[in-house]
Design an enzyme around this catalytic site. Structure first.
Site, short mmCIF file in Angstrom:
data_model
loop_
_atom_site.label_atom_id
_atom_site.label_comp_id
_atom_site.label_asym_id
_atom_site.label_seq_id
_atom_site.Cartn_x
_atom_site.Cartn_y
_atom_site.Cartn_z
N TYR A 126 2.74 -3.09 0.91
CA TYR A 126 3.50 -3.57 -0.54
C TYR A 126 2.01 -3.15 -1.86
O TYR A 126 2.72 -2.64 -2.76
CB TYR A 126 3.58 -4.97 -0.60
CG TYR A 126 4.13 -5.60 -1.96
CD1 TYR A 126 5.29 -5.31 -2.35
CD2 TYR A 126 3.41 -6.41 -2.69
CE1 TYR A 126 6.10 -5.78 -3.58
CE2 TYR A 126 3.52 -6.76 -4.00
CZ TYR A 126 4.97 -6.52 -4.30
OH TYR A 126 5.37 -6.85 -5.57
N LYS A 145 2.53 -0.64 -5.11
CA LYS A 145 2.43 -0.89 -6.28
C LYS A 145 1.24 -0.54 -7.07
O LYS A 145 1.34 -0.19 -8.37
CB LYS A 145 2.10 -2.55 -6.48
CG LYS A 145 3.38 -3.41 -6.02
CD LYS A 145 4.34 -3.18 -6.86
CE LYS A 145 5.76 -3.81 -6.69
NZ LYS A 145 6.97 -3.70 -7.76
#
Length: 244
Positions: free
Chosen positions: A140, A144
């Protein structure tokens, strides 16, 4: 009044963003992954919001949806809110879909990309990424970091005509953040609303947290990394960024 697309708007920050923009009199395009999820948007569509249903993990479906939306009339701004926190769809949903909407929608002059403070733990590596999502290849935090660099790359590539910014909404109590998340939910969506609507705000390439600019991961400032990311996304998707 502007026409604004908010991806991932069935719940959480996306829904709050869409609802606030609708309350302020803007034309809003809300988005759901499938018809079942779209049912949750009835209260917004009943008030005039347009509905876009597309699975952002399906690259071909995203291309078709963006092309169709573009043909339906000008979209002035996009809040790239949709995201997932784990699984093989991390890269397709968190990075590839925002890139495709950016490249294929011809009229937006403002793009806001949802980042996270966790992007600072991401790895600035492109060669190991499986862009199709057929295998797990990124965390993740990695995705990002990539979408934050994408925002900065778009800001530079399309300056001064298009404003592009990344926003860390904070750790707020949403389905993704959990009920015990400590940050202010209201502050979690106000910045992106301002960035797509404030006529006096001309900042581009910023990384924002609760209305203030902050310093992102050093790789976001690396022009060579940003340009390579844009080139790789164009090559992997077969969709190049047009001149703006």
């Amino acid at each position: 009044m502007t026409r604004i697309l908010v991806t991932g708007s069935t719940d959480g920050l996306g829904r709050a963003t869409a609802q606030s923009l609708l309350d302020d009199g803007h034309d809003v395009v809300v988005h759901a992954r499938n018809d079942e999820r779209a049912a949750a948007l009835a209260s917004l569509t009943d008030r005039g919001a347009e509905l876009l249903v597309v699975d952002l993990a399906d690259r071909a479906a995203v291309v078709a949806a963006a092309t169709r939306l573009d043909a339906d009339g000008p979209v002035d701004a996009v809040v790239h809110n949709a995201g997932v926190i784990s699984g093989r769809s991390l890269v397709p949903v968190n990075v590839v879909a925002p890139y495709l909407f950016t490249a294929l929608l011809t009229t937006p002059t403002r793009h806001v990309y949802l980042s996270s403070g966790m992007h600072r733990g991401g790895r600035a590596e492109l060669d190991r990424i499986n862009w199709s999502g057929s295998t797990d290849s990124a965390s993740y935090s990695d995705t990002k970091l990539l979408v934050t660099a994408l925002a900065a790359g778009i800001a530079e590539r399309w300056a001064p005509d298009v404003l592009a910014n990344a926003v860390d909404p904070g750790w707020v109590p949403t389905k993704m953040g959990g009920a015990g998340a400590p940050d202010d939910f209201e502050l979690g969506h106000r910045t992106q609303e301002r960035l797509v609507t404030d006529p006096d705000l001309r900042v581009s390439g910023g990384y924002w947290f609760h209305g203030e600019q902050q310093e992102p991961h050093p790789a976001v400032h690396d022009r060579a990394f940003r340009e390579r990311l844009l080139d790789v996304l164009a090559a992997e998707t077969g969709v190049s960024l047009p001149s703006r």
